[in-house]
Structure formats: structure tokens, C-alpha cells
Design an enzyme around this catalytic site. Structure first.
Site, short mmCIF file in Angstrom:
data_model
loop_
_atom_site.label_atom_id
_atom_site.label_comp_id
_atom_site.label_asym_id
_atom_site.label_seq_id
_atom_site.Cartn_x
_atom_site.Cartn_y
_atom_site.Cartn_z
N HIS A 82 0.81 -1.14 -0.07
CA HIS A 82 0.01 0.09 0.01
C HIS A 82 0.93 1.10 0.12
O HIS A 82 1.74 1.29 0.91
CB HIS A 82 -0.99 -0.03 1.21
N ASP B 238 -15.30 2.45 6.98
CA ASP B 238 -13.98 3.05 6.48
C ASP B 238 -14.33 3.90 5.22
O ASP B 238 -14.14 5.25 5.02
CB ASP B 238 -12.88 2.46 6.25
N ARG C 224 -13.95 12.39 5.47
CA ARG C 224 -12.94 13.01 5.99
C ARG C 224 -12.15 13.61 4.59
O ARG C 224 -11.72 14.92 4.81
CB ARG C 224 -11.83 12.02 6.23
N SER D 63 -7.64 3.74 8.89
CA SER D 63 -8.28 3.63 7.53
C SER D 63 -7.55 2.55 6.62
O SER D 63 -8.24 1.65 5.93
CB SER D 63 -8.22 5.14 6.96
N LYS E 3 -8.64 -1.93 5.83
CA LYS E 3 -8.69 -2.55 4.43
C LYS E 3 -8.06 -3.54 4.39
O LYS E 3 -8.31 -4.57 3.78
CB LYS E 3 -8.61 -1.37 3.43
N1 URA Z 1 -5.62 6.20 2.01
C1 URA Z 1 -6.42 5.56 2.77
O1 URA Z 1 -7.20 4.67 2.43
N2 URA Z 1 -7.01 6.34 3.91
C2 URA Z 1 -6.51 7.29 4.49
O2 URA Z 1 -6.91 7.74 5.36
C3 URA Z 1 -5.23 7.73 3.74
C4 URA Z 1 -5.08 7.30 2.61
#
Ligand code: URA
Length: 444
Positions: free
Chosen positions: A82, A161, A168, A183, A187
């Protein structure tokens, strides 16, 4: 009543308990709590912060608001990467097929463009027919069959989320270490991974530009992963200039296809190999970073990685011919070269300005419902530290009309700074963070 009480407590610097996070996130996912209350709570969290236990409880609450993938029956290890987001960051498009071609399954779940940064889903959708909206069951079946799926966050994964994140984005509460960590990890942990590699960006184009904040973010996410049996490693990489040359959806796909065939720009390859080597070691298919890297180079050299990309594109309904012939991608009608207005060193290529310039050309969104033009963007050949003479090429603008070309030229005039001197750019990969601590990264 619950939400009001918790907003008040967090506003005044108090703590929220695990059971309360669970009740809150389940109620929010089920739309029993309105967005205005959740927005107030997000701002209270942004200002007051969360301690380690609260961050962990929030992560669990968001993770458990949806479904979790189970790859326990899979013959291969399962590792994902990620990135915290950048400009020109097309690493996922190269890395996922590359690592899958080396025997590690990659169930890669990506996002759309956010703020000034690009998104892997938008890039993939510039390939005609490519579907990123697979159901979890289809994504799982594809990973089991060919070792990789490139998907978006479905409504099934961490729905709390998904809602909170959109909120957000609209309420200036993205740049919070506990909120970002919870967040991302809610995931990623829902993917049922053997391991996770994080690309934490630093520099002026990163969401958290300062190294200290990036390291804090990395440590927080590594702990969240370790607590849940998902070994997590982070590399800190440079985002003080765009990565590679291409910036813009179809242009980045084209550069990624060249990279898979052994013709990628050196900085893109360096970051891709560094992250990929960590993935192979975490997946247990390579004993150490050096042998992992050799394996990755071999997969590119033999064409195995490019073939894997063809398989993935075909499985997801896209035109696999794009790997051999990127000219099938959407093409901008107006293409113009920009040259150096003076001689000197390229002192800066500012990623935020480039990212915003792509949005201005129509290649990104300012509102969720905006339609993206995949063909527009920039190919920037000038790199910080290069010496250029007057009239030498710096970059090419790809636009949909004359006004776009002019806007693109204006972007490049602001973004590319030529001066008598240039500070050295940040090292491409500067730190490696594990549960054991932070080490300086050894560059080749
Ligand atoms: N990527 C995400 O999935 N969540 C965040 O809060 C910031 C970047």
C-alpha cells in the site's frame, strides 16, 4: 445519543472504549448515525488524537463492519503493498503482476485519485473494458486462479471506513496519523494477508511531508499489523519530485507496460524492486533481499511479469493487447513539447503543482462525480539535479484542447524550477521500518 456523548468526550480530550468504537462504527455503516455527527467526531479526533489502544479499537471496529477475505486454503503466500499516495506513482501497476509472477499472490485493493495524488483505479480504467468493481467472491476466485486481482474497495470491505473516508476528504480531516492508519489497515487486514509492505512517502508531494510524521505513521501501521498476525514492513520513499516520467492516467499505464517489458525509468524500477523484494521475503519465497531482487529482475527479463499482466487484464475484461501496444490507450488530441526558458540546474519538479495541473487538465477529480479524461497529463524528462541549456526539452503536455495546452504550460512553468544551484533530491528509498525499529536503507 451515543454519537453526541462520544463527540463531547473526544472534544474534551477523553478516551473512547473498544465497545463504544464497535457500536459507533456499526451504527455509522448502517446509516444510523448522520454524516454531520461523524464529521464532528473526525475533527475532534484530528485535533485531540487517539492513543494506541483507541487506534487499534477503531481499526478493528472498521474492519469488522464488513467482510474479510480468507485465503487460508491458498497454496501461495498472499502479500499486498500500500502506498500513502503520490504523483506519477504507478508502482502498483508494475509490482502486482511482477510479484504474482514470482509465486506470491497479490489481492491488490486500490483507491481513486485523492487530493493532488493519482489513484490506481483511475489508471487501470484507462484500459478499455477493464473492470475494477469485482465482487469479493470474484476477486478471491481470480487470485486463486492466476495469483492476482486489481480491485477497488467494494461495499463489502470495511464499509464504515469507506463512508468515513469520503467524509474526511470533504472535511479536511485526512492528514491525521491515527485516522490514516486505521483507515488503511482496516482495509488491508480485511484482505487476509500473509504480510504487508507499506510505501510511506516523504517530501513536498506527500500527504505527510515531514520524515518524523511519516515514520510515526509507519510505526503505527506496523504495530496494528503485528497485533493481528500480519507482519508489516515499511519503506520510506521520496515524493519531492514525481516518480518516473509519466504523470496522468493512460500515460502512466503506458510507462508501466514499458517497465514490465524491461524499459522502465530507473527511479520507478528502483522503488518497485525495493518494495517487491520485501514482498517476496515476507511471502517466504526468497531468503533475503538480494536474492529476491534477482528473482524480480529475472521475471522482467524473461517476460514472465508482462505475461502475468496480460492474464490479469484479460481476466478483468480489459484489452490485454495494451501490454504489447500501449498505443491502444486513449490518446490526447493536443501534444506539445515544453523547453527550458533558461540554462541552469533543474532545482525542483514540484509534485503538488503537477498533480493539481493534471486535475486542471481534466485528468483528476475535484468532486466525486467528475468524469476523468484518461488521456491527459505530462511526461516530464527533466529531473532535479539535471543541467539544461536554453531550449532543451523539459516535458511534454498532453491535453484535450488548445486551452488545456496553455494551462499545462503554465503548470510546468510553476512546477519546474531552473536555478544556478540545486540541492540534492531526497534519496529514493531512505528508511526501512520494521517492528524492530528504523534503519537507514542501503541503496545499491
Ligand atoms: N488512504 C486511505 O485509504 N486512507 C487514508 O486515510 C489515507 C490514504
Amino acid at each position: 445519543m451515543l454519537a453526541h456523548r462520544l463527540i463531547e468526550r473526544k472534544r474534551d480530550g477523553g478516551r473512547i472504549e473498544a465497545g463504544e468504537w464497535r457500536a459507533l462504527m456499526n451504527a455509522y455503516a448502517a446509516s444510523h448515525i448522520p454524516d454531520y455527527q461523524m464529521a464532528a467526531l473526525a475533527m475532534a479526533i484530528f485535533i485531540r488524537g487517539l492513543d494506541r489502544e483507541e487506534t487499534s479499537a477503531l481499526t478493528d471496529a472498521m474492519l469488522k463492519s464488513g467482510a474479510v477475505l480468507d485465503f487460508s486454503g491458498l497454496a501461495m503466500p498472499c502479500v499486498d503493498k500500500h502506498s500513502i499516495g503520490g504523483v506519477g506513482d504507478k508502482v502498483s501497476l508494475v509490482l502486482a503482476p511482477l510479484v504474482a509472477s514470482c509465486g506470491v499472490a497479490v489481492p491488490m485493493m486500490s483507491g481513486r485519485g485523492l487530493g493532488h495524488t493519482g489513484g490506481t483505479l483511475d489508471k487501470l480504467e484507462s484500459i478499455a473494458g477493464f473492470r475494477t468493481d469485482l465482487s469479493l467472491a470474484d476477486a478471491k476466485a481470480q487470485v486463486e486462479r492466476i495469483g492476482c486481482a486489481l480491485i477497488g474497495q467494494t461495499g463489502e470491505i470495511a464499509p464504515a471506513d469507506r463512508k468515513l473516508y469520503a467524509l474526511r476528504d470533504a472535511t479536511a480531516t485526512v492528514e491525521s496519523i491515527p485516522l490514516i492508519s486505521a483507515s488503511i489497515m482496516s482495509k488491508k487486514l480485511a484482505e487476509g494477508l500473509t504480510g504487508l509492505v507499506l510505501d510511506v512517502k516523504r517530501g513536498s508531494g506527500a500527504f505527510l511531508p515531514e520524515l518524523d510524521r511519516g515514520l510515526d505513521l509507519a510505526r503505527t501501521m506496523i504495530e496494528l499489523g503485528a497485533d493481528r498476525g500480519c507482519p508489516t514492513v515499511a519503506l520510506v520513499t521520496a515524493m519531492d519530485r514525481p516518480l518516473g516520467r509519466a504523470c496522468g492516467n493512460a500515460l502512466e499505464v503506458e510507462e508501466s507496460m514499458l517497465a514490465l517489458k524491461g524499459d522502465g525509468p530507473p527511479d520507478l524500477m528502483e522503488v518497485t524492486y525495493a518494495l517487491g523484494a520485501e514482498m517476496l521475503v515476507l511471502g517466504g519465497v526468497a531468503a533475503d533481499i538480494d536474492s529476491a531482487r534477482r528473482e524480480l529482475e529475472k521475471a522482467i527479463g524473461t517476460g514472465r511479469a508482462a505475461e502475468k499482466m496480460q492474464e490479469i487484464i484479460e481476466a478483468q475484461g480489459g484489452n490485454p493487447g495494451v501490454v504489447e501496444d500501449p498505443a491502444v490507450l486513449p490518446q490526447a488530441s493536443h501534444v506539445e513539447l515544453c523547453t527550458a526558458p533558461r540554462r541552469g540546474f533543474v532545482a525542483r519538479v514540484e509534485p503538488r503543482a503537477i498533480g493539481r495541473g493534471i486535475i486542471a487538465l481534466g485528468g483528476g477529480r475535484t468532486k466525486i462525480e467528475d468524469v476523468v479524461d484518461p488521456s491527459v497529463g505530462f511526461v516530464i524528462t527533466a529531473k532535479p539535479g539535471d543541467w539544461v541549456e536554453v531550449g532543451e526539452p523539459l516535458a511534454t503536455v498532453f491535453a484535450g484542447d488548445r486551452a488545456g495546452v496553455d494551462a499545462g504550460r503554465a503548470t510546468l512553468r510553476t512546477a519546474i524550477v531552473i536555478a544556478d544551484e540545486a540541492d540534492p533530491p531526497l534519496p529514493l528509498v531512505s528508511h526501512r521500518v520494521t517492528q524492530a525499529g528504523v534503519e537507514l536503507y542501503q541503496q545499491d
